[in-house]
Scaffold this motif. Structure first.
Motif, short mmCIF file in Angstrom:
data_model
loop_
_atom_site.label_atom_id
_atom_site.label_comp_id
_atom_site.label_asym_id
_atom_site.label_seq_id
_atom_site.Cartn_x
_atom_site.Cartn_y
_atom_site.Cartn_z
N SER A 1 30.70 38.09 46.12
CA SER A 1 31.79 37.72 46.88
C SER A 1 32.06 38.83 47.80
N ASP A 2 32.08 40.19 47.09
CA ASP A 2 32.41 41.04 48.19
C ASP A 2 31.34 41.43 49.23
N GLY B 1 31.34 38.96 52.26
CA GLY B 1 32.45 39.39 53.13
C GLY B 1 31.86 40.53 54.17
N GLN C 1 40.18 42.51 48.92
CA GLN C 1 39.99 41.94 47.78
C GLN C 1 39.93 42.45 46.49
N ARG D 1 42.83 44.84 45.74
CA ARG D 1 43.76 44.03 44.87
C ARG D 1 43.57 43.71 43.31
N TYR D 2 42.22 43.41 43.12
CA TYR D 2 41.97 43.02 41.78
C TYR D 2 42.05 44.32 40.84
N THR E 1 35.66 46.16 38.71
CA THR E 1 36.17 46.32 39.90
C THR E 1 35.63 47.77 40.38
#
Ligand SMILES: [K+]
Ligand SMILES: [K+]
Lengths: 102, 102, 102, 102
Positions: free
Chosen positions: B93-94, B97, C3, C6-7, C85
């Motif tokens: 997903s990263d 982007g 994103q 933030r995770y 992450t």
């Protein structure tokens, strides 16, 4: 991808080797007072970092504890490396799909 | 991405299955001397590699220890695989982007 | 990248929350027989999957063991997610460098 | 890739430092009642999250347990970071091969 696959197989072979070395090592360092299976079990719970407790009594056996540090570094290190190669294999196959669609 | 999502769900189903098998297995291998919850708890602390200790007394029960090795490989292996798929889902997903912005 | 960041912050906040919940929960479930620090320590060695042993005596306390399963899933799960992450953040920054050089 | 390699070396240096700090710290906090090797061993099984048990008796020693939380966060955190950098190094080298072939 071929390189990562070779790493993956190498890690699996190393893991088996660590269990063989661990089993023999604990048997030797305890003068055969534990069954072969208990020596294998001690190796397994160390490599998997489950660590229920010292199956092999080692309070007065620093050599066996030094051996445990060796097995822990080699075994748990290899296991983590194995999971890294699994992640990379998944990233690779996923990325190929993503790039192909672009 | 679809492939990885299928792996993720597969790992979750396998984890539940391992806990069911572990709970029944420990109950059987100890002749029902432990509650169902204790058998589940033993499975959980093994799969999560927390390993407080052998909840189920196994010093004289090599069959229960062999079963523990089986549950450990299957369960902790599946759990690590699950976290690999989570990492890959985040990378994917990263990356999407990042590539979109180029 | 935003994103994932933030995770990462979310996981850190969740980890603190799990330790607060764990500390209060163990205190409650043991009727205040353990110090606040021991209840925190029990939570920490569970979330970090170190698992020296059950700091809180739970052999006759299935509710405390059920709570331990809850803390283990939530805490160790969040910790693994946090490390995912971190890996993705490193992949992202690394990948940006690689793509920029092409 | 250079950045990740620097992280990898940094993590290795930090891991050695944590073991030195841990060994000295436990020796100090127990008034020298344990051998240097036992203090090192306690640090190692904490950082590797094997956690056989508290090698150093700490039931009545909250300072030693607080130190254990500190060593656990620093050590196990660094170890996980190290494995993240290994994964990223593998992704990077794998990705370079994939992109080159396109
Ligand atoms: K453990
Ligand atoms: K343990």
């Amino acid at each position: 991808p071929l390189q990562v696959q070779r790493y993956l197989y190498g890690a699996l072979i190393m893991l088996v080797a660590v269990h063989v070395i661990g089993t023999f090592g604990y048997h030797l360092l305890t003068g055969g007072r534990y069954t072969w299976f208990d020596c294998f079990y001690m190796t397994f719970i160390t490599v998997a970092t489950i660590g229920y407790g010292e199956i092999i009594e080692m309070t007065q056996n620093p050599a066996a504890r030094m051996f445990t540090v060796f097995i822990g570094i080699l075994g748990a290190g290899t296991l983590s490396f194995l999971f890294s190669t699994v992640t990379v294999t998944l990233v690779e196959s996923d990325l190929n799909g993503t790039l192909r669609r672009r």
